[in-house]
Write an enzyme that holds these catalytic residues in place. Structure first.
Site, PDB file in Angstrom:
ATOM      1  N   ARG A 157      68.025  65.585  43.653  1.00  0.00           N
ATOM      2  CA  ARG A 157      69.093  64.725  43.126  1.00  0.00           C
ATOM      3  C   ARG A 157      70.015  65.477  42.180  1.00  0.00           C
ATOM      4  NH1 ARG A 157      64.988  60.488  42.705  1.00  0.00           N
ATOM      5  NH2 ARG A 157      64.845  59.695  44.833  1.00  0.00           N
ATOM      6  N   CYS A 178      64.165  71.145  37.598  1.00  0.00           N
ATOM      7  CA  CYS A 178      63.596  71.928  38.693  1.00  0.00           C
ATOM      8  C   CYS A 178      64.725  72.487  39.544  1.00  0.00           C
ATOM      9  CB  CYS A 178      62.709  71.059  39.571  1.00  0.00           C
ATOM     10  SG  CYS A 178      61.622  69.983  38.642  1.00  0.00           S
ATOM     11  N   LYS A 181      61.782  58.652  55.115  1.00  0.00           N
ATOM     12  CA  LYS A 181      60.616  59.539  55.090  1.00  0.00           C
ATOM     13  C   LYS A 181      59.975  59.627  56.474  1.00  0.00           C
ATOM     14  CE  LYS A 181      59.298  58.683  50.294  1.00  0.00           C
ATOM     15  NZ  LYS A 181      60.426  57.817  49.901  1.00  0.00           N
ATOM     16  N   CYS A 212      66.067  64.782  33.072  1.00  0.00           N
ATOM     17  CA  CYS A 212      64.637  65.080  33.056  1.00  0.00           C
ATOM     18  C   CYS A 212      64.370  66.024  31.897  1.00  0.00           C
ATOM     19  CB  CYS A 212      64.221  65.767  34.355  1.00  0.00           C
ATOM     20  SG  CYS A 212      64.287  64.656  35.750  1.00  0.00           S
ATOM     21  N   ARG A 233      61.403  46.987  49.543  1.00  0.00           N
ATOM     22  CA  ARG A 233      61.197  47.814  48.348  1.00  0.00           C
ATOM     23  C   ARG A 233      62.442  48.632  48.024  1.00  0.00           C
ATOM     24  NH1 ARG A 233      58.846  50.124  52.658  1.00  0.00           N
ATOM     25  NH2 ARG A 233      58.350  52.334  52.764  1.00  0.00           N
ATOM     26  N   ASP A 285      61.905  64.379  54.451  1.00  0.00           N
ATOM     27  CA  ASP A 285      62.874  63.305  54.254  1.00  0.00           C
ATOM     28  C   ASP A 285      64.023  63.583  55.214  1.00  0.00           C
ATOM     29  OD1 ASP A 285      63.262  60.895  52.881  1.00  0.00           O
ATOM     30  OD2 ASP A 285      62.768  61.845  50.969  1.00  0.00           O
ATOM     31  N   ASP A 303      64.149  69.665  50.104  1.00  0.00           N
ATOM     32  CA  ASP A 303      65.354  69.159  50.743  1.00  0.00           C
ATOM     33  C   ASP A 303      66.435  70.233  50.763  1.00  0.00           C
ATOM     34  OD1 ASP A 303      64.382  66.586  51.314  1.00  0.00           O
ATOM     35  OD2 ASP A 303      64.617  66.032  49.210  1.00  0.00           O
ATOM     36  N   ARG A 357      66.847  51.013  50.935  1.00  0.00           N
ATOM     37  CA  ARG A 357      66.818  51.606  52.269  1.00  0.00           C
ATOM     38  C   ARG A 357      65.761  50.953  53.130  1.00  0.00           C
ATOM     39  NH1 ARG A 357      66.432  57.689  52.049  1.00  0.00           N
ATOM     40  NH2 ARG A 357      68.668  57.351  51.960  1.00  0.00           N
ATOM     41  N   TYR A 358      64.617  50.702  52.536  1.00  0.00           N
ATOM     42  CA  TYR A 358      63.486  50.164  53.292  1.00  0.00           C
ATOM     43  C   TYR A 358      63.388  48.668  53.084  1.00  0.00           C
ATOM     44  CZ  TYR A 358      62.015  55.046  53.490  1.00  0.00           C
ATOM     45  OH  TYR A 358      61.962  56.393  53.699  1.00  0.00           O
ATOM     46  N   CYS A 418      65.707  70.563  42.776  1.00  0.00           N
ATOM     47  CA  CYS A 418      65.861  69.112  42.630  1.00  0.00           C
ATOM     48  C   CYS A 418      66.685  68.498  43.765  1.00  0.00           C
ATOM     49  CB  CYS A 418      66.532  68.795  41.302  1.00  0.00           C
ATOM     50  SG  CYS A 418      66.768  67.031  41.080  1.00  0.00           S
TER      51      CYS A 418
HETATM   52  C1  LIG Z   1      60.481  57.172  48.773  1.00  0.00           C
HETATM   53  C2  LIG Z   1      61.311  56.015  48.690  1.00  0.00           C
HETATM   54  C3  LIG Z   1      60.765  54.736  48.480  1.00  0.00           C
HETATM   55  C4  LIG Z   1      59.282  54.505  48.338  1.00  0.00           C
HETATM   56  O1  LIG Z   1      58.615  54.790  49.538  1.00  0.00           O
HETATM   57  P1  LIG Z   1      57.026  54.612  49.665  1.00  0.00           P
HETATM   58  O2  LIG Z   1      56.715  55.283  50.974  1.00  0.00           O
HETATM   59  O3  LIG Z   1      56.750  53.148  49.675  1.00  0.00           O
HETATM   60  O4  LIG Z   1      56.403  55.300  48.495  1.00  0.00           O
HETATM   61  C5  LIG Z   1      61.628  53.658  48.424  1.00  0.00           C
HETATM   62  N1  LIG Z   1      62.957  53.822  48.592  1.00  0.00           N
HETATM   63  C6  LIG Z   1      63.516  55.022  48.822  1.00  0.00           C
HETATM   64  C7  LIG Z   1      64.980  55.135  49.024  1.00  0.00           C
HETATM   65  C8  LIG Z   1      62.708  56.175  48.870  1.00  0.00           C
HETATM   66  O5  LIG Z   1      63.260  57.374  49.075  1.00  0.00           O
HETATM   67  S1  SF4 Z   2      62.952  67.361  40.975  1.00  0.00           S
HETATM   68 FE1  SF4 Z   2      64.828  66.690  39.872  1.00  0.00          FE
HETATM   69  S2  SF4 Z   2      64.429  64.542  39.366  1.00  0.00           S
HETATM   70 FE2  SF4 Z   2      62.449  65.482  39.839  1.00  0.00          FE
HETATM   71  S3  SF4 Z   2      61.642  66.238  37.872  1.00  0.00           S
HETATM   72 FE3  SF4 Z   2      62.716  67.925  38.814  1.00  0.00          FE
HETATM   73  S4  SF4 Z   2      64.786  67.836  37.951  1.00  0.00           S
HETATM   74 FE4  SF4 Z   2      63.834  65.842  37.595  1.00  0.00          FE
END
Ligand SMILES: *Cc1c(COP(=O)(O)O)cnc(C)c1O
Ligand code: SF4
Length: 393
Positions: free
Chosen positions: A142, A137, A346, A133, A124, A339, A302, A120-121, A140
């Site tokens: 995801r 949580c 972010k 996991c 990175r 987010d 989220d 996305r960025y 979560c």
């Molecule tokens: C959070 C995130 C990152 C890392 O972001 P930093 O601000 O550099 O810690 C990279 N890619 C995605 C898709 C993210 O959600």
């Molecule tokens: S928020 Fe989701 S991905 Fe993160 S530790 Fe909890 S269950 Fe695992």
């Protein structure tokens, strides 16, 4: 450290007396992993006042609690900050006509096809290596992939992801996440990290996001630390939401990681009823810097299905930030993040302490300042009108 002698059947669920006597450091992490509680009815054997949730909860998200985490839960209080994070409640039950968002952050739109890399960025990537996991949580972000068979990360997908990173010389930062990368055994982790290091020398920064360090601290072993050191993993961000999650065992294993030369950061999710409180946050972040873990991000919850009851309004998050900045050590103050919906990325929530305004007569500017205590001061501005140059790139 006291090692209690327990005779518990391997792999068997622990009942109340057994859990009381259980020493989480006395058996290998894989064995404790196999003892996780996976249904609320199983938790009735160890805790009181367990909510009888509807089975529909399990259609959306599994339940999973390590014995170590269960030991940290209050036996009676349903509002215990650890119980709230891990035990399902009626809030998660199916509600007709209720909008559901399983990929609120739009990560799938930014995923490179055929891989589990979210790009996305610039420069990175997020590499989602695992789909599970140690403890799940309820909030979560995801849920779409964590603990769902349909979202499992296949070996081929991992290979194609490594190919993508190796072939893209622009990528200088790789963040391994999931799920939790530490759910893999050391050999698998050694392989993935080794592939990235050997095939992608352009990657300058290699980091891991893990909550398993907190949920099952004995996952951190000298063997794991040797793997981290060998591949020069520079940073591990752990995820803690309440000071109750910080135990002597956690401190011991964090130190082990630090001795391997890994910088450690803390990520926290702002959760109603758990930590949306200045005193709780101050204590959490001070305990973090005490153990050399730098608070990095506080995320808003989220808008994923079944997590609405945890959401803290942004105005309240701003107020929490203001209760930290200036009041506790600077290094203990993290950046607060929302987010953005659908792939916006972010967005920092930052209160404004300094504002430069054009004077009413159009003659120069005034700088209006407010300090952490709310004291307000005006200072003469630069005296010239200046424009922020338009940003390109
Ligand atoms: C959070 C995130 C990152 C890392 O972001 P930093 O601000 O550099 O810690 C990279 N890619 C995605 C898709 C993210 O959600
Ligand atoms: S928020 Fe989701 S991905 Fe993160 S530790 Fe909890 S269950 Fe695992």
């Amino acid at each position: 450290m006291l090692h209690k002698i327990v005779s518990v059947t391997p792999g068997k669920l622990l009942l109340r007396e057994e859990l009381d006597a259980y020493d989480p450091a006395a058996e290998p992490w894989q064995k404790q992993f196999a003892r996780r509680y996976v249904h609320h009815s199983e938790m009735k054997g160890i805790l009181n006042n367990i909510e009888d949730v509807n089975e529909t909860v399990y259609d959306k998200f599994a339940v999973s609690v390590t014995p170590y985490m269960a030991q940290l839960m209050d036996r009676d209080d349903p509002h215990c900050p650890i119980r709230l994070q891990y035990l399902p409640t009626f809030h998660e039950e199916a509600k007709p006509g209720f909008a559901t968002l399983l990929d609120e952050l739009g990560e799938e739109g930014d995923t490179i096809p055929g891989t589990s890399v979210v790009h996305r960025y610039p420069r990175r990537v997020l590499f989602l290596v695992s789909n599970t996991c140690a403890t799940l949580c309820r909030f979560c972000t995801r849920k779409r992939m964590v603990s769902r068979p349909s979202g499992s990360v296949h070996k081929d997908e991992i290979e194609r992801s490594i190919d993508y990173i190796a072939g893209n010389k622009d990528i200088d930062d790789v963040l391994l996440s999931g799920g939790d990368p530490l759910t893999f055994d050391d050999d698998r982790l050694d392989y993935i990290l080794g592939q990235i290091r050997s095939r992608a020398p352009h990657v300058r920064f290699l980091r891991i996001g893990s909550r398993m360090v907190v949920q099952l601290p004995t996952r951190v072993t000298p063997e794991l630390c040797a793997v981290l050191e060998k591949h020069r993993v520079q940073m591990i961000n752990i995820h803690i939401n309440h000071p109750k999650e910080i135990t002597p065992l956690l401190r011991e294993r964090v130190k082990m990681i630090q001795k391997a030369g890994v910088m450690m950061g803390l990520q926290t999710v702002c959760l109603r009823g758990v930590n949306d409180n200045v005193e709780v946050m101050r204590e959490l972040f001070m305990q973090a810097i005490e153990m050399g873990v730098r608070p990095y991000y506080v995320y808003s919850t989220d808008m994923v299905e079944g997590a609405h009851h945890f959401i803290v309004p942004h105005a309240r998050m701003l107020a929490l930030y203001e209760g930290l900045r200036g009041w506790i050590s600077g290094p203990a103050v993290p950046t607060f993040i929302v987010d953005g919906l659908g792939g916006l990325g972010k967005l920092p929530i930052i209160p404004s302490y300094v504002r430069e305004e054009v004077r009413p007569d159009g003659n120069g500017t005034t700088i209006k300042c407010r300090n952490y205590k709310g004291m307000e001061v005006e200072m003469p501005g630069l005296g010239v009108e200046f424009r922020v140059p338009s940003q390109s790139n």
